[in-house]
Motif scaffolding. Sequence first.
Motif: not given
Length: 98
Positions: A28-33, A52-53
């Motif tokens: 999820a973090q990679r997708q937000r990035l 982006l937390d």
Amino acid sequence: MDNKNGNAPLAGKGEGKKTRSNFNSFEAQRQRLMDWFRTHGMIDTITARRDLDIMMPAARVHELRHRHGHQIDLVWVQQPTDCGRLHRVGQYVFHPEA
């Protein structure tokens, strides 16, 4: 409160794979990035953490480079934090595929 660490509780027995909330999974973090890169083209460490937390943006960038084949350059910049102190931080520049 979810538990003493403030995390979502693990799934109970019989509920499949035991995972915490997917919001902060590495995926999820990679997708937000990647969503940010596609819109803005670059991001710095402070913005990735604040907006982006993503607490360890360098690790997510490393994964995007080495596991997913994206070209992302690093430029060191001086930038103030929200309290006004200057820090040397990474600014990541995304190069979309041709």
